[in-house]
Scaffold this motif. Structure first.
Motif, short mmCIF file in Angstrom:
data_model
loop_
_atom_site.label_atom_id
_atom_site.label_comp_id
_atom_site.label_asym_id
_atom_site.label_seq_id
_atom_site.Cartn_x
_atom_site.Cartn_y
_atom_site.Cartn_z
N LEU A 91 -24.34 9.83 1.02
CA LEU A 91 -23.71 11.14 0.92
C LEU A 91 -22.20 11.06 0.68
O LEU A 91 -21.61 12.01 0.16
N LEU A 92 -21.58 9.96 1.09
CA LEU A 92 -20.14 9.84 0.94
C LEU A 92 -19.78 8.82 -0.13
O LEU A 92 -20.47 7.80 -0.26
N PRO A 93 -18.73 9.06 -0.90
CA PRO A 93 -18.29 8.03 -1.86
C PRO A 93 -17.77 6.81 -1.10
O PRO A 93 -17.26 6.93 0.02
N LYS A 94 -17.88 5.65 -1.71
CA LYS A 94 -17.41 4.43 -1.07
C LYS A 94 -15.89 4.49 -0.91
O LYS A 94 -15.18 4.89 -1.82
N LEU A 95 -15.43 4.10 0.26
CA LEU A 95 -13.99 4.13 0.51
C LEU A 95 -13.28 3.13 -0.40
O LEU A 95 -13.71 1.97 -0.50
N PRO A 96 -12.21 3.53 -1.06
CA PRO A 96 -11.47 2.59 -1.92
C PRO A 96 -10.90 1.46 -1.07
O PRO A 96 -10.50 1.67 0.07
N ALA A 97 -10.89 0.26 -1.64
CA ALA A 97 -10.31 -0.89 -0.93
C ALA A 97 -8.81 -0.66 -0.74
O ALA A 97 -8.13 -0.13 -1.61
N LEU A 98 -8.32 -1.03 0.42
CA LEU A 98 -6.89 -0.87 0.70
C LEU A 98 -6.08 -1.78 -0.22
O LEU A 98 -6.46 -2.93 -0.43
N PRO A 99 -4.98 -1.30 -0.77
CA PRO A 99 -4.18 -2.13 -1.69
C PRO A 99 -3.60 -3.32 -0.94
O PRO A 99 -3.14 -3.20 0.19
N LYS A 100 -3.63 -4.49 -1.58
CA LYS A 100 -3.14 -5.70 -0.91
C LYS A 100 -1.74 -6.09 -1.35
O LYS A 100 -1.27 -7.17 -1.03
N ASN A 101 -1.06 -5.19 -2.09
CA ASN A 101 0.28 -5.52 -2.53
C ASN A 101 1.35 -5.03 -1.56
O ASN A 101 2.52 -4.99 -1.87
N TYR A 102 0.93 -4.65 -0.33
CA TYR A 102 1.88 -4.30 0.72
C TYR A 102 1.82 -5.37 1.79
O TYR A 102 0.76 -5.96 2.04
N SER A 103 2.94 -5.63 2.45
CA SER A 103 2.99 -6.72 3.42
C SER A 103 2.02 -6.51 4.56
O SER A 103 1.44 -7.44 5.09
N THR A 104 1.82 -5.24 4.96
CA THR A 104 0.92 -4.94 6.07
C THR A 104 -0.51 -5.39 5.78
O THR A 104 -1.17 -6.01 6.61
#
Length: 773
Positions: free
Chosen positions: A131-144
């Motif tokens: 029912l829900l769209p897949k959550l986009p992967a968190l961007p890895k270009n931030y230091s966190t």
């Protein structure tokens, strides 16, 4: 042939205080006295990673536990009272949470109970995936996120969910603190009624019983009394399908909150301090200018007449500069675009998924026949849904502010760029020189709204202007927004203001125009935590004490022993649903090992009982034929599997040259039919060590299930029956330099000088188990 084959040996520069084998891989996790957590592979003791202590997480590791699938390592820190969940692949925290006590022990177990309802739940695909769209992967270009996520993929946050089958992390701490966390993520029980500091925990795989070992001390100088508690947790087992479904929802919600938190952290990182340059330059201009003309009027004159005062020219040409203006414009466009993408793709999708799972949880709470006994409260969940709605509204408001700011800054910088080129008498391109009356009006409105001097703002923030409006939404503070959105003339706001019925309608989410996005997020987290806290309280209160048994008092020497190596040791036999407790009592200079059995069903007395195990001199003759007959004391004992106990033995009268022994103790050699006739009748008014003479004692013959540990002052052992491997830790005197030739990793050799400051150097040897012939 010996029952063990040594496969490696390693000298360690720091004292090991905790170690735990991975349940699925040939990995061992170690924690040392310096607060470092290390992961080593069995082959050549190769280091996989190390996590040094740091100020944010903590420096004093007091417990280690693996998730049953071996993909997550949990460790507790006493100085910060935090629990860290770490990915096995990378030494970074995936999730952490605070507790109210210093953790002294943790146990992570998987529920093995089966039922048709559970099986259908385990096998059914999660409806949220459909029912829900897949959550986009968190961007890895931030230091966190770069620290946490690998280069190949950045959706490791979803690893926190793990398998559908229920597993629970049980935490024990000082002052009777015990809490149970479903999937290691969300608290489902806060247990009360247990006295003392926790020394051991074991939750049965059928969730019927929780065994606890505590250390009760009347004062700091007194001897500690070791006590065994068996707690009835039958509510969890009776409602196992419901608990599993509820816990799974809790974990989804907790994972999504972590996802939203990381998304917001990335947004804060995308916002750059350079964007505040315009505010600081204008404030400095106000402080230094000699004229009485306002900054707004100075810029208006430049807009309308094309003329600027000498002071404004100096500000623009010497401080801001044409090159600086271009750089500022590019930074604003880049930063705002990144924040906008994160809000749309991550913050909104994560919030909508959170809304879905909370709505499902509300539906479960309304099924009172199933979930009321577990403490699910529909009204509390409704408040959480409302809080998420408010957060979504605030995220949409931020999008509008970003969109408006991008348009305003673009028009303003284009006009100012042309004006500065004219001041420097540079050539202006024809397409830049075209400015309609509409464009002039747009810039004039921007100057009117954003370039007003505000002395009260200087008292609050140290500046007179707030030209940049996006950063205030990303500040993690309780203060109201410096420049909240202007709602004057908004027809919807006027309609709500004049409608008394709609104003209080539960169908409308509350709106907080004065607050930042961070503030509304913290408010949302607080409401969600509060609504999901009730089940933990209700289930915790249902847990009651079934057995309380005082075992023995500790000696002074044992008080200085590292927590890891203190018996008793708890074990849960999943097949027969029995809890075993291993402990030793010193009697006539000999430490016998005692095995206490308790059935997980507290209403049954079958399989309950206690036996003492005595190790005679049968080993002695094999080691040293000329030695006198002596008995062996047990130093450490751990369950190798459901049928075997691994023990470390030493001679009761230890002399130079006497070796220690690693042995396998089959339970079949301990428990026989004769034990039924010699049942021990426990006197509840006395400690167990005061009744040790009446406890049935079994003298065992180990045949070839042992090995002499040559040249090792073996003290402690950690075993992994699945991988058929053990780790023996020994101590050595430091009156000579330590040989580091066996170390694969770089270790600074200890010289005679600095070794005088140490008391012990720890060595570890690894053995694989082989079946006796």
């Amino acid at each position: 042939m010996p029952a063990f084959r040594q496969v490696g040996e390693k000298q360690l520069p720091q004292e090991v205080v905790f170690m735990a084998w991975s349940p699925k891989r040939d990995l061992i996790a170690l924690a040392n006295r310096a607060g470092e957590v290390l992961l080593h592979r069995l082959a050549n003791f190769q280091r996989v990673w190390s996590l040094p202590p740091n100020e944010n997480t903590g420096k004093e590791v007091t417990a280690l536990a693996w998730r049953p699938d071996g993909k997550i390592l949990a460790f507790g820190l006493s100085d910060t009272k935090r629990i860290i969940l770490c990915d096995v692949e990378k030494p970074e925290s995936l999730h952490s949470f605070s507790v109210d006590s210093s953790i002294t022990y943790m146990h992570w177990m998987e529920v093995t109970e089966e039922s048709s309802v559970l099986t259908s739940f385990y096998n059914a695909e999660d409806e949220s995936n459909l029912l829900l769209p897949k959550l986009p992967a968190l961007p890895k270009n931030y230091s966190t996120t770069a620290k946490i996520f690998s280069e190949e993929k950045s959706d490791e946050i979803m690893k926190l969910l793990g398998d559908v089958r229920l597993n629970t992390l049980v935490l024990g701490g000082s002052s009777g603190f015990i809490e149970i966390y479903a999937y290691g993520m969300f608290k489902i029980a806060a247990v009360t009624g247990v006295a003392g500091s926790c020394r051991g925990l074991c939750l049965s795989s059928d969730l019927k019983s929780l065994s606890v070992i505590t250390e009760i001390r009347d004062s700091s100088d007194s001897e500690a009394e070791i006590t065994y508690f068996q707690l009835d947790t039958s509510l969890l087992s009776s409602y196992l399908p419901e608990v599993t479904r509820m816990a799974r929802k809790f974990t989804h919600i907790s994972t999504l909150l972590q996802y939203i938190k990381l998304s917001l952290t990335c947004m804060c990182e995308a916002w750059e301090e350079i964007l505040m340059q315009m505010d600081s330059r204008l404030t400095k201009f106000v402080q230094e200018k000699n004229t009485t003309t306002s900054v707004q009027d100075e810029f208006m004159q430049l807009l309308l007449w094309g003329k600027a005062s000498l002071e404004l020219q100096a500000l623009l040409m010497n401080q801001l500069t044409v090159k600086g203006l271009k750089k500022l414009g590019q930074s604003i466009e880049s930063s705002y675009s990144s924040i906008q993408k994160l809000v749309i793709s991550h913050l909104q999708s994560g919030s909508e998924a959170l809304l879905y799972h909370l709505s499902e949880l509300k539906g479960m709470a309304l099924w009172k026949q199933k979930y009321e006994s577990l403490g699910l409260d529909a009204s509390g969940i409704e408040e959480a849904i409302t809080a998420v709605g408010s957060f979504i509204l605030k995220a949409n408001e931020l999008l509008q502010v970003i969109d408006s700011s991008m348009k305003n800054f673009k028009a303003f910088f284009r006009w100012l760029y042309v004006a500065m080129l004219r001041m420097s008498e540079d050539h202006v391109l024809p397409e830049l020189n075209k400015m309609t009356q509409k464009d002039i009006t747009f810039v004039a409105d921007f100057l009117t709204e954003h370039f007003n001097e505000a002395p009260e703002l200087y008292n609050r923030k140290g500046k007179y202007f707030n030209v940049e409006r996006v950063g205030q939404y990303l500040k993690d503070e309780d203060d109201d927004l410096v420049s909240p959105p202007n709602t004057e003339g908004n027809q919807w706001f006027n309609f709500l203001k004049n409608s008394t019925h709609l104003k209080e309608s539960p169908l409308l989410f509350p709106y907080y125009p004065e607050k930042s996005l961070h503030f509304v997020k913290r408010q949302m987290e607080g409401v969600i935590d509060q609504c999901l806290q009730k089940p933990a309280d209700v289930i915790g209160k249902s847990v009651h004490q079934a057995v309380c048994m005082s075992l023995y008092k500790t000696s002074e020497s044992e008080d200085s022993t590292p927590q890891l190596f203190k018996l008793p040791f708890l074990w849960n036999d999943k097949t027969s649903n029995i809890h075993y407790v291993l402990f030793t009592i010193l009697e006539n200079s000999i430490s016998k090992i005692y095995i206490l059995r308790r059935h997980t069903d507290t209403s049954r007395s079958v399989s309950n009982g206690i036996l003492a195990v005595e190790f005679g001199n049968f080993l002695n003759n094999s080691i040293n034929e000329s030695s006198d007959s002596r008995c062996y004391s047990c130093l450490d004992a751990h369950f190798y599997d459901d049928e075997t106990v691994t023990v470390v033995l030493k001679e009761s009268v230890e002399q130079e040259g006497k070796e220690r022994v690693l042995a396998q103790l089959p339970l079949s050699s301990v428990y026989t039919d004769e034990d039924q006739d010699r049942e021990f009748i426990w006197d509840s008014t006395k400690r167990l060590d005061e009744q040790s003479g009446e406890i049935p004692t079994r003298a065992v013959i180990l045949e070839n299930q042992w090995r002499v540990l040559e040249n090792m002052k073996a003290q402690y052992v950690a075993v992994n029956g699945i991988r058929k491997v053990s780790c023996v830790v020994s101590t050595a005197s430091v009156n000579k330099p330590v040989d580091c030739n066996l170390c694969q990793d770089t270790v600074v050799p200890l010289s005679l000088h600095n070794m005088e400051k140490l008391t012990e150097v720890f060595r570890s040897a690894f053995f694989t188990f082989q079946p006796a012939e």
